[in-house]
Structure formats: C-alpha cells, structure tokens
Design a protein around this motif. Structure first.
Motif, mmCIF file in Angstrom:
data_model
loop_
_atom_site.group_PDB
_atom_site.id
_atom_site.type_symbol
_atom_site.label_atom_id
_atom_site.label_comp_id
_atom_site.label_asym_id
_atom_site.label_seq_id
_atom_site.Cartn_x
_atom_site.Cartn_y
_atom_site.Cartn_z
ATOM 1 N N GLN A 46 0.828 -1.188 0.000
ATOM 2 C CA GLN A 46 0.000 0.000 0.000
ATOM 3 C C GLN A 46 0.865 1.240 0.000
ATOM 4 O O GLN A 46 1.912 1.271 0.629
ATOM 5 C CB GLN A 46 -0.878 0.014 1.242
ATOM 6 N N THR A 47 0.436 2.229 -0.732
ATOM 7 C CA THR A 47 1.170 3.491 -0.799
ATOM 8 C C THR A 47 0.489 4.516 0.086
ATOM 9 O O THR A 47 -0.722 4.623 0.088
ATOM 10 C CB THR A 47 1.212 4.007 -2.245
ATOM 11 N N SER A 48 1.255 5.260 0.815
ATOM 12 C CA SER A 48 0.730 6.295 1.695
ATOM 13 C C SER A 48 0.769 7.642 0.987
ATOM 14 O O SER A 48 1.748 7.956 0.318
ATOM 15 C CB SER A 48 1.593 6.354 2.958
ATOM 16 N N PRO A 49 -0.298 8.451 1.152
ATOM 17 C CA PRO A 49 -0.278 9.786 0.558
ATOM 18 C C PRO A 49 0.892 10.636 1.061
ATOM 19 O O PRO A 49 1.305 11.575 0.407
ATOM 20 C CB PRO A 49 -1.608 10.397 0.986
ATOM 21 N N THR A 50 1.448 10.298 2.220
ATOM 22 C CA THR A 50 2.564 11.073 2.744
ATOM 23 C C THR A 50 3.863 10.777 2.007
ATOM 24 O O THR A 50 4.843 11.483 2.182
ATOM 25 C CB THR A 50 2.760 10.810 4.256
ATOM 26 N N SER A 51 3.886 9.736 1.179
ATOM 27 C CA SER A 51 5.098 9.416 0.432
ATOM 28 C C SER A 51 5.189 10.193 -0.882
ATOM 29 O O SER A 51 6.096 9.976 -1.665
ATOM 30 C CB SER A 51 5.179 7.915 0.168
ATOM 31 N N PHE A 52 4.257 11.101 -1.089
ATOM 32 C CA PHE A 52 4.237 11.922 -2.292
ATOM 33 C C PHE A 52 4.662 13.348 -1.975
ATOM 34 O O PHE A 52 4.505 13.823 -0.868
ATOM 35 C CB PHE A 52 2.842 11.945 -2.918
ATOM 36 N N ARG A 53 5.175 14.024 -2.979
ATOM 37 C CA ARG A 53 5.561 15.433 -2.851
ATOM 38 C C ARG A 53 4.600 16.264 -3.683
ATOM 39 O O ARG A 53 4.296 15.924 -4.829
ATOM 40 C CB ARG A 53 6.984 15.633 -3.363
ATOM 41 N N SER A 76 13.831 6.201 -8.541
ATOM 42 C CA SER A 76 13.969 7.467 -9.261
ATOM 43 C C SER A 76 12.690 8.298 -9.127
ATOM 44 O O SER A 76 11.593 7.754 -9.065
ATOM 45 C CB SER A 76 14.286 7.218 -10.736
ATOM 46 N N PRO A 77 12.819 9.629 -9.065
ATOM 47 C CA PRO A 77 11.639 10.482 -8.951
ATOM 48 C C PRO A 77 10.800 10.412 -10.227
ATOM 49 O O PRO A 77 11.331 10.287 -11.329
ATOM 50 C CB PRO A 77 12.215 11.873 -8.743
ATOM 51 N N PHE A 107 -5.879 6.988 -2.348
ATOM 52 C CA PHE A 107 -5.086 6.154 -1.453
ATOM 53 C C PHE A 107 -5.694 6.122 -0.052
ATOM 54 O O PHE A 107 -5.025 6.378 0.934
ATOM 55 C CB PHE A 107 -3.639 6.664 -1.374
ATOM 56 N N ARG A 108 -6.969 5.804 0.027
ATOM 57 C CA ARG A 108 -7.644 5.734 1.325
ATOM 58 C C ARG A 108 -7.213 4.537 2.096
ATOM 59 O O ARG A 108 -6.934 3.505 1.666
ATOM 60 C CB ARG A 108 -9.155 5.661 1.131
#
Length: 71
Positions: free
Chosen positions: A2-9, A35-36, A70-71
C-alpha cells in the motif's frame, strides 16, 4: 504493497498569467527503482489575486486528490 499519501511530494507553485496567480499542482513520487517520477500534473485550478491563496488552494486540492486515491 500500500502506498501512503505522505510518500508523495506536492509542488503547488503557481504561475503568473494576466495579472493573476494560476493555481495548479504537481504531484510526484518515486518509481520502483527509486527514481523520482511525476504521478499527476493538474491543469489550471483557478486564478487568484494573491500568490498565497493560489498555493493554499492547490495544496488542498492535491491532498484531496491523493486522499481519494489512497484511502
């Protein structure tokens, strides 16, 4: 995984056009190799007289966009 919204910029830097600050958001993250990479780039979200208002609007918009995916 699972991906967390906090892992995004979120980059809410507005552009200047016709005397207004145009709000838009660029959401980026990292690819599997680290890589970004851009996840999403919005179109223009609205025009504002104040730069701070455009930044605030775009930031909230991007946070909501991430939260719905990403809920």
């Amino acid at each position: 995984m699972q991906t967390s919204p906090t892992s995004f910029r979120i980059d809410p830097t507005p552009r200047r056009a016709d005397g207004e600050y145009m709000a838009h958001a660029r959401i980026s993250g990292h690819a599997a190799d680290g890589s970004p990479t851009d996840v999403f780039i919005s179109g223009d979200l609205g025009g504002f007289d104040l730069r701070a208002d455009a930044v605030e609007f775009a930031t909230k918009w991007a946070q909501e966009w991430l939260a719905t995916r990403f809920r």
